[in-house]
Enzyme design. Structure first.
Site, PDB file in Angstrom:
ATOM      1  N   ASP A  99      51.139 -46.379  -1.463  1.00 48.51           N
ATOM      2  CA  ASP A  99      50.642 -45.264  -2.268  1.00 48.51           C
ATOM      3  C   ASP A  99      51.681 -44.154  -2.374  1.00 48.51           C
ATOM      4  O   ASP A  99      51.695 -43.409  -3.357  1.00 48.51           O
ATOM      5  CB  ASP A  99      49.342 -44.720  -1.658  1.00 48.51           C
ATOM      6  CG  ASP A  99      48.427 -44.119  -2.715  1.00 48.51           C
ATOM      7  OD1 ASP A  99      48.405 -44.637  -3.847  1.00 48.51           O
ATOM      8  OD2 ASP A  99      47.729 -43.129  -2.404  1.00 48.51           O
ATOM      9  N   CYS A 205      43.826 -43.531 -13.305  1.00 48.09           N
ATOM     10  CA  CYS A 205      44.085 -43.557 -11.871  1.00 48.09           C
ATOM     11  C   CYS A 205      43.443 -42.352 -11.196  1.00 48.09           C
ATOM     12  O   CYS A 205      42.787 -42.483 -10.152  1.00 48.09           O
ATOM     13  CB  CYS A 205      45.590 -43.560 -11.609  1.00 48.09           C
ATOM     14  SG  CYS A 205      46.026 -43.511  -9.865  1.00 48.09           S
ATOM     15  N   GLU A 278      45.293 -50.951 -11.577  1.00 48.18           N
ATOM     16  CA  GLU A 278      44.687 -50.362 -10.379  1.00 48.18           C
ATOM     17  C   GLU A 278      43.907 -51.415  -9.587  1.00 48.18           C
ATOM     18  O   GLU A 278      43.959 -51.450  -8.350  1.00 48.18           O
ATOM     19  CB  GLU A 278      43.756 -49.202 -10.765  1.00 48.18           C
ATOM     20  CG  GLU A 278      44.453 -47.908 -11.080  1.00 48.18           C
ATOM     21  CD  GLU A 278      45.026 -47.229  -9.839  1.00 48.18           C
ATOM     22  OE1 GLU A 278      44.810 -47.739  -8.720  1.00 48.18           O
ATOM     23  OE2 GLU A 278      45.697 -46.202  -9.990  1.00 48.18           O
TER      24      GLU A 278
END
Length: 606
Positions: A99, A205, A278
């Site tokens: 991330d 997102c 995603e």
């Protein structure tokens, strides 16, 4: 058989004359008085009405349109393990490392978007959003320290992360198919389009993380003092992150105002692609523990039987099949002054047929409500009691039999052509995701699963036609059948499944035919009181939709209705080893979902 008129006009016609007919009191259905079935195509109505989204902003409309993708992300094993709090530390560490790469790409994309924006206000908002991303990176750094993560050792970016970051940065650089590169853009307006496209790739997102943060916060057990990943949940459920998400969406809306329809289509494609990436990102996170999802994860065809059962009317369909058959009967019936050929089955006139349906529907509605009231225990049962429920539903079965006899004796089903029935079935609208789920089940040879449709529908040909258009001929249909004389219905029905007791007997008979030593895992998907016994006897009973009578009856007999997602998170907390023994029938617990995407994500994954 349920005789329910539901929604509006299940079959659209040219220049229809509409008349409202009601079944079950509060629901209405409109039947057109002109319906040239044999000369024109049949179009089915009953499109989902999420709400009137025409006035919503672009970002909001896209989020609603791609709800399926958000559900798939939410149901990934990683997301459920994270929500439950039993995600392994190693998995979380690796996720944070990936991330960080994600967030750095976001910060870079905001830089490029700010350069392309020609509006000072837009530039200011983008600058603020970039600062929020840098703050998010600081939060990640604190997690890195807390969990002892060495980013130097976690420098390898996995392929799913690379796909999203490459996609995002390519978009922000103007490298979109059919568009000029940013260095070649001639006008400020052309540059602004790139800013809009970039926001189109970033907004989903932000909204997905805001959605997951709130969802996980809701599921956080108030009796638990801490959650091992509380900082993550606090960050993404915080007012600050929710506001930043709204800012991003508002900015996308603003930058898109002057774009053409074709350019808005580009943004939609970018938004959808970002949502799919995603899902891939969450799915790619490594797990070092067994997970409760997907249900088929531990399925071994050589050792296990996976058997999926489903109701049809309103579980699969947008309208009830009785409404379809009634409409065909009414609009193809002769007018009162029309002379009928001697060699054809004598039918009622369309006006007489309509009035007869009116009478039957009113009578059914009143008596059904009385029957439901009469079978309810005077006091709500504290504990689930299957036997008492079964005895009560025997009374409902008698009622359904009587109601169906009236329909047969009335003659309203006489004279319907098999051709018209099949054509109507082929154009019958099924709920979003229904056919895709069944296709994934039956076309997957590795699953070796069986699918059975159990339905009160008066005419199995209608069901088979509805599924045949999706190449789902492998489904086994268990329903009632019309009798025909030279492909014209006689008005008689061969009764096979007309009541709750018939359904559960069919369910048991199907299972009995699997007479080998393999383990059986059964799932039943339904929406009505008539499905209750099957839902309860299956290892996993899934209630789709929001039938008030189903929940009222079930609750009075001690049945618990649990949202599927929260139920899975709870089970994940207790999940130790991969085993289907976590699911057992007759537990008194039924799981509720709002759509087929949840069913798909739970059973098959994404």
């Amino acid at each position: 058989m349920r005789m329910r008129w539901f929604l509006r006009s299940p079959i659209r016609t040219l220049n229809p004359s509409i008349r409202s007919i009601s079944f079950r009191g509060s629901v209405t259905h409109c039947v057109s008085s002109s319906f040239p079935l044999r000369r024109s195509s049949i179009a089915m109505a009953g499109i989902h009405n999420h709400s009137n989204n025409s006035e919503a902003g672009l970002a909001r409309r896209f989020w609603i349109k791609f709800t399926r993708e958000s559900i798939f992300a939410m149901y990934t094993p990683f997301a459920i393990a994270l929500a439950s709090g039993n995600l392994s530390i190693d998995s979380f560490r690796r996720y944070i490392a990936q991330d960080v790469h994600f967030l750095r790409a976001f910060a870079q994309a905001y830089d490029l978007a700010e350069e392309c924006a020609d509006d000072d206000d837009a530039k200011l908002v983008i600058c603020q959003l970039r600062k929020a991303i840098l703050e998010e990176l600081k939060m990640h750094n604190s997690l890195v320290q807390e969990w002892g993560l060495d980013l130097a050792k976690e420098h390898i970016i996995n392929s799913a992360t690379v796909k999203y970051t490459d996609f995002l940065l390519a978009t922000a650089s103007g490298k979109i198919e059919g568009l000029k590169g940013p260095g070649k853009l001639a006008t400020p307006f052309e540059k602004t389009k790139i800013a809009a496209y970039t926001l189109g790739a970033m907004t989903p997102c932000m909204r997905l993380y805001a959605f997951l943060g709130k969802k996980f916060q809701e599921l956080w057990d108030s009796n638990e003092r801490t959650h091992p990943y509380d900082k993550w949940i606090d960050n993404y459920s915080s007012d600050g992150f929710q506001d930043a998400t709204l800012q991003t969406e508002d900015l996308l809306d603003k930058l898109s105002v002057s774009l053409t329809g074709e350019e808005l289509d580009v943004i939609e494609k970018l938004y959808h692609q970002a949502m799919k990436l995603e899902i891939e990102f969450f799915s790619a996170q490594p797990l070092f523990q067994p997970t409760i999802v997907p249900l088929t994860r531990g399925h071994k065809p050589a050792e296990d039987h996976l058997i999926i059962f489903s109701d049809f009317d309103l579980t699969c369909t947008v309208v009830d099949s009785s409404a379809i058959l009634a409409e065909i009967a009414i609009v193809t019936a002769p007018k009162s002054d029309q002379i009928q050929p001697e060699n054809q089955i004598v039918r009622m006139s369309s006006s007489d047929l309509r009035s007869t349906w009116d009478f039957l529907s009113k009578q059914y509605t009143e008596e059904y409500e009385q029957c439901i009231e009469s079978i309810m225990p005077s006091d709500r049962l504290n504990d689930f009691d299957y036997n008492k429920l079964s005895i009560a539903l025997e009374q409902l079965s008698k009622f359904e039999n009587t109601a169906n006899n009236r329909v047969i004796e009335s003659g309203v089903l006489k004279g319907i052509s098999l051709e018209d029935i099949k054509r109507a079935g082929e154009r019958l609208i099924l709920h979003d995701g229904c056919t895709e789920f069944f296709q994934r089940i039956v076309k997957n040879e590795n699953l070796n699963a069986n699918v059975h449709v159990l339905s009160y529908c008066w005419c199995g040909d209608l069901i088979r036609s509805a599924f045949s258009k999706a190449d789902l001929n492998e489904l086994s249909v268990h329903a009632n059948e019309f009798t025909y004389d030279e492909s014209i219905s006689t008005g008689e029905i061969v009764k096979k499944v007309e009541s709750p007791m018939d359904k559960v007997e069919a369910f048991r008979h199907i299972l009995k035919n699997f007479n080998d030593d393999k383990k059986k895992l059964t799932v039943y998907i339904g929406d009505s009181v008539g499905d209750l016994l099957c839902l309860l006897e299956a290892d996993v009973g899934i209630v789709i939709g929001s039938s008030s009578s189903l929940r009222t009856v079930g609750t009075q007999f001690g049945i618990s209705f649990v949202p599927l997602y929260s139920g899975l998170v709870r089970k994940q907390k207790e999940y130790i080893e991969e085993s289907t023994s976590n699911w057992k029938g007759l537990s008194g617990i039924l799981y509720t979902v709002s759509n087929w995407a949840e069913v798909h994500a739970f059973i098959l994954g994404c």
